[in-house]
Design an enzyme around this catalytic site. Structure first.
Site, PDB file in Angstrom:
ATOM      1  N   TYR A 112      26.282 -72.867 -56.434  1.00  0.00           N
ATOM      2  CA  TYR A 112      25.190 -72.440 -55.236  1.00  0.00           C
ATOM      3  C   TYR A 112      24.144 -72.007 -55.827  1.00  0.00           C
ATOM      4  O   TYR A 112      24.091 -71.072 -56.985  1.00  0.00           O
ATOM      5  CB  TYR A 112      25.671 -71.403 -54.340  1.00  0.00           C
ATOM      6  CG  TYR A 112      24.489 -70.625 -53.415  1.00  0.00           C
ATOM      7  CD1 TYR A 112      24.062 -71.651 -52.431  1.00  0.00           C
ATOM      8  CD2 TYR A 112      23.925 -69.368 -53.845  1.00  0.00           C
ATOM      9  CE1 TYR A 112      23.015 -70.974 -51.819  1.00  0.00           C
ATOM     10  CE2 TYR A 112      23.064 -68.810 -53.201  1.00  0.00           C
ATOM     11  CZ  TYR A 112      22.485 -69.924 -52.002  1.00  0.00           C
ATOM     12  OH  TYR A 112      21.330 -69.410 -51.192  1.00  0.00           O
TER      13      TYR A 112
ATOM     14  N   HIS B  98       8.977 -70.357 -49.576  1.00  0.00           N
ATOM     15  CA  HIS B  98       9.227 -69.009 -49.270  1.00  0.00           C
ATOM     16  C   HIS B  98       8.068 -68.115 -49.229  1.00  0.00           C
ATOM     17  O   HIS B  98       7.981 -67.123 -48.646  1.00  0.00           O
ATOM     18  CB  HIS B  98      10.359 -68.560 -49.873  1.00  0.00           C
ATOM     19  CG  HIS B  98      11.463 -69.042 -49.875  1.00  0.00           C
ATOM     20  ND1 HIS B  98      12.194 -70.451 -49.742  1.00  0.00           N
ATOM     21  CD2 HIS B  98      12.824 -68.460 -49.326  1.00  0.00           C
ATOM     22  CE1 HIS B  98      13.078 -70.603 -49.367  1.00  0.00           C
ATOM     23  NE2 HIS B  98      13.859 -69.242 -49.068  1.00  0.00           N
TER      24      HIS B  98
ATOM     25  N   ASN C 124      15.228 -63.872 -55.057  1.00  0.00           N
ATOM     26  CA  ASN C 124      16.058 -63.130 -54.620  1.00  0.00           C
ATOM     27  C   ASN C 124      16.013 -61.391 -55.275  1.00  0.00           C
ATOM     28  O   ASN C 124      15.464 -61.433 -56.357  1.00  0.00           O
ATOM     29  CB  ASN C 124      17.520 -63.655 -55.139  1.00  0.00           C
ATOM     30  CG  ASN C 124      18.416 -64.089 -53.882  1.00  0.00           C
ATOM     31  OD1 ASN C 124      19.421 -64.463 -54.041  1.00  0.00           O
ATOM     32  ND2 ASN C 124      17.811 -64.223 -52.673  1.00  0.00           N
TER      33      ASN C 124
ATOM     34  N   TYR D  45      10.122 -18.817 -37.183  1.00  0.00           N
ATOM     35  CA  TYR D  45      11.155 -19.728 -37.929  1.00  0.00           C
ATOM     36  C   TYR D  45      10.270 -20.336 -38.834  1.00  0.00           C
ATOM     37  O   TYR D  45      10.562 -20.674 -39.949  1.00  0.00           O
ATOM     38  CB  TYR D  45      11.859 -20.612 -36.968  1.00  0.00           C
ATOM     39  CG  TYR D  45      13.034 -19.873 -36.232  1.00  0.00           C
ATOM     40  CD1 TYR D  45      13.292 -18.597 -36.211  1.00  0.00           C
ATOM     41  CD2 TYR D  45      13.805 -20.897 -35.521  1.00  0.00           C
ATOM     42  CE1 TYR D  45      14.448 -18.099 -35.572  1.00  0.00           C
ATOM     43  CE2 TYR D  45      14.957 -20.474 -34.818  1.00  0.00           C
ATOM     44  CZ  TYR D  45      15.259 -18.937 -34.799  1.00  0.00           C
ATOM     45  OH  TYR D  45      16.240 -18.464 -33.964  1.00  0.00           O
TER      46      TYR D  45
ATOM     47  N   ARG E 283      10.005 -17.700 -41.837  1.00  0.00           N
ATOM     48  CA  ARG E 283      10.952 -17.218 -42.557  1.00  0.00           C
ATOM     49  C   ARG E 283      12.181 -18.197 -42.860  1.00  0.00           C
ATOM     50  O   ARG E 283      13.050 -18.149 -43.568  1.00  0.00           O
ATOM     51  CB  ARG E 283      11.812 -16.108 -41.721  1.00  0.00           C
ATOM     52  CG  ARG E 283      12.173 -16.216 -40.385  1.00  0.00           C
ATOM     53  CD  ARG E 283      12.810 -14.981 -39.712  1.00  0.00           C
ATOM     54  NE  ARG E 283      12.951 -15.146 -38.528  1.00  0.00           N
ATOM     55  CZ  ARG E 283      14.197 -14.892 -37.680  1.00  0.00           C
ATOM     56  NH1 ARG E 283      15.250 -15.111 -38.536  1.00  0.00           N
ATOM     57  NH2 ARG E 283      14.372 -14.994 -36.233  1.00  0.00           N
TER      58      ARG E 283
ATOM     59  N   PHE F 153      21.573 -58.684 -52.678  1.00  0.00           N
ATOM     60  CA  PHE F 153      20.275 -58.606 -52.513  1.00  0.00           C
ATOM     61  C   PHE F 153      20.084 -57.945 -51.052  1.00  0.00           C
ATOM     62  O   PHE F 153      18.939 -57.877 -50.919  1.00  0.00           O
ATOM     63  CB  PHE F 153      19.878 -60.235 -52.138  1.00  0.00           C
ATOM     64  CG  PHE F 153      21.127 -61.074 -51.323  1.00  0.00           C
ATOM     65  CD1 PHE F 153      21.151 -60.747 -49.974  1.00  0.00           C
ATOM     66  CD2 PHE F 153      21.744 -62.107 -52.016  1.00  0.00           C
ATOM     67  CE1 PHE F 153      22.136 -61.377 -49.236  1.00  0.00           C
ATOM     68  CE2 PHE F 153      22.584 -62.788 -51.510  1.00  0.00           C
ATOM     69  CZ  PHE F 153      23.020 -62.409 -50.012  1.00  0.00           C
TER      70      PHE F 153
ATOM     71  N   GLU G 263      22.293 -65.349 -42.201  1.00  0.00           N
ATOM     72  CA  GLU G 263      21.837 -64.225 -42.600  1.00  0.00           C
ATOM     73  C   GLU G 263      22.008 -63.135 -41.502  1.00  0.00           C
ATOM     74  O   GLU G 263      20.906 -62.864 -40.712  1.00  0.00           O
ATOM     75  CB  GLU G 263      20.579 -63.849 -43.428  1.00  0.00           C
ATOM     76  CG  GLU G 263      20.625 -64.860 -44.523  1.00  0.00           C
ATOM     77  CD  GLU G 263      19.307 -65.308 -45.177  1.00  0.00           C
ATOM     78  OE1 GLU G 263      18.396 -65.079 -44.516  1.00  0.00           O
ATOM     79  OE2 GLU G 263      19.244 -66.118 -46.073  1.00  0.00           O
TER      80      GLU G 263
END
Length: 527
Positions: free
Chosen positions: A51, A81, A193, A278, A281, A342, A427
């Site tokens: 791959y 991409h 990646n 608050y 303190r 990734f 994905e």
């Protein structure tokens, strides 16, 4: 600065983030880089499908690619991409991305050649900053789109910022006497990646949060004096019995900041108030919890900065690596394994933690501003003006702080809980880490303004307690504020004053003014 992959420190990243360092790769990384690159070349020339080396990508992983097309495969990957949209990422962030990508590849588990890493570092050192659109990553199969834009200049494509101009990468490379490279097997995939963009964005926000946190601790101490609050809640015994480390450290910082205050001494007797609100303190409890979250985020992000997060990963045999330290030929054993490093879930969760921190700093700060302008609680003139009614004083300044704090509530919603499947459901769970980290910047800006408003408001409150002086460290802060904003005894627009003090917060000058020799305050900084 010599970069040893896997051993980057936050101190180094601070320097690199500022852009003041030239980078070089530690020679100890070379053997691993060469061995993994050689193993990839062997796989590319072999008959088995691997791959990312001789197959398609994602849902197209079952498509075998001819050996004659392997280089084109990597080239096409970068081009296809690079589809980001939106404004370019800030150059300071892109510098971090360049470093993190080079350092990750140099770990020797990605199968890229030395020339790829060398050119990434050369872009940094020569000041060529790739133009990366800020939107287009879901933080799952790496920061694919933004990293593709980062790496297009390596092949002479895309755009860069260089010497104050936005130029075609090919033009800038030529001007800088750099030559583009031709990608080899797996190199395009290794480049796009990874989690380097989301991690750089989160680290950029972490460093800004650190400055903001220190300014907010100081501004809270100034408000405590302006409101003539009690220092009893800061007693170390209270915090020791709870045992939360951030709370203990913050209480120590508040105590150190308040040492020597004439204002505090003036109301030790004859003050009929039993307990403060608050927002006064509980500062150690709230800010201490924020500090613990910041420390958690810092640990996660520094692990990720040193991580190998591309896919597949190349594990050359340890015994063979030593043999190949000075050679480019011969057989290297090992395995190429496909996994999911990734996926940026650690970054997304850390960024979401920072979002809550930033929102909470702003929330408690806004409450202190509201307390100061309320004459019933603060016992100061209404809205901090000598003639309320004729003057509105700090009435609407508080409204601005409230508006910013409210915006942060929406922005603090965790991004990591959202997942939208991509790549034809290959994905099918994504982290949204890049957005999780990117959305921290508007939150930081909001809270920086809130802290700036508190500093102005608290400084105005102390004007009504003069000639008494605050603590020495806080007087230094007050002088700095007064250097850009005089006391307001008659109404005027405070917008320019807010902007000026905001810059003091952003630049870290509030912290520097309050530090003096207060080690308890500097101890709050992230390691």
């Amino acid at each position: 600065m010599n970069i040893q992959p896997g051993f980057l420190t936050l101190a180094q990243l601070r320097q690199i983030h500022a852009g003041s360092e030239l980078l070089s790769l530690d020679p100890s990384a070379i053997a691993g880089i060469r061995a993994s690159a050689q193993l990839v070349q062997q796989a590319a020339q072999g008959g088995a499908a691997v791959y990312g080396v001789n197959t398609g990508f994602g849902k197209l992983a079952n498509q075998r690619i001819a050996q004659t097309d392997l280089n084109d495969l990597q080239l096409n990957l970068l081009r296809s991409h690079a589809v980001g949209v939106g404004e370019p990422l800030p150059e300071r962030v892109v510098r971090l991305v360049l470093l993190l990508k080079a350092a990750s590849l140099a770990r020797g588990f990605s199968g890229v050649r030395e020339c790829v890493i060398d050119l990434l570092l050369a872009l940094y050192n020569q000041g060529l900053t790739p133009v990366i659109p800020c939107q287009g990553s879901v933080g799952a199969s790496g920061d694919l789109a933004p990293l593709a834009h980062l790496c297009l200049p390596l092949i002479g494509e895309g755009e860069v910022f260089y010497r104050g101009e936005r130029l075609p990468a090919a033009t800038a490379l030529q001007q800088a006497s750099l030559a583009p490279i031709q990608l080899s097997a797996k190199e395009g995939l290794a480049l796009i990646n990874g989690t380097q963009v989301s991690t750089a964005l989160a680290l950029d926000a972490l460093l800004a949060t650190e400055r903001l946190f220190e300014a907010a601790v100081i501004s809270g101490a100034v408000t405590l004096d302006a409101a003539r609050g009690s220092d009893g809640p800061f007693d170390p015994r209270i915090h020791a019995v709870r045992g939360q480390p951030g709370q203990i450290d913050c209480a120590a910082a508040y105590r150190a900041l308040m040492v020597g205050s004439e204002i505090r001494r003036s109301h030790l007797e004859g003050d009929d108030r039993v307990q403060d609100p608050y927002c006064l303190r509980c500062q150690p409890q709230v800010m201490g919890a924020c500090l613990d979250q910041m420390r958690y985020a810092s640990q996660v992000l520094m692990r990720e900065a040193n991580a190998v997060t591309d896919n597949p990963l190349v594990f050359a045999s340890t015994q063979e690596v030593a043999v190949q330290a000075g050679a480019a030929a011969g057989h290297v054993g090992g395995e190429i394994l496909s996994g999911g490093n990734f996926h940026a879930e650690p970054v997304a969760l850390a960024a979401d933690a920072l979002a809550v921190v930033i929102a909470e700093i702003g929330a408690i700060t806004e409450r202190r501003i509201a307390m100061l302008v309320d004459t019933v609680v603060s016992r100061l003139p209404a809205f901090l003006t000598p003639k309320p009614g004729l003057n509105s004083g700090f009435m609407i300044v508080h409204v601005t702080a409230a508006a910013l704090a409210s915006e942060n509530k929406s922005l603090a919603h965790p991004a990591s809980v959202d997942s939208l499947p991509t790549s034809a459901n290959q994905e099918d769970h994504v982290s949204m880490a890049t957005f999780a980290a990117r959305r921290l910047q508007p939150m930081l800006r909001n809270t920086e303004y809130i802290v700036a408003i508190e500093l102005l408001t608290a400084a105005q409150g102390i004007e009504f307690l003069r000639p008494l002086k605050s603590a020495s460290a806080l007087e230094g802060v007050l002088q700095l504020v007064r250097s850009v904003s005089p006391a307001m005894m008659h109404d005027r627009s405070l917008a320019p004053d807010i902007g000026a003090v905001h810059q003091l917060v952003v630049q870290g000058r509030i912290g520097l003014a309050g530090e003096a020799q207060i080690t308890e305050l500097t101890a709050l900084r992230l390691a």
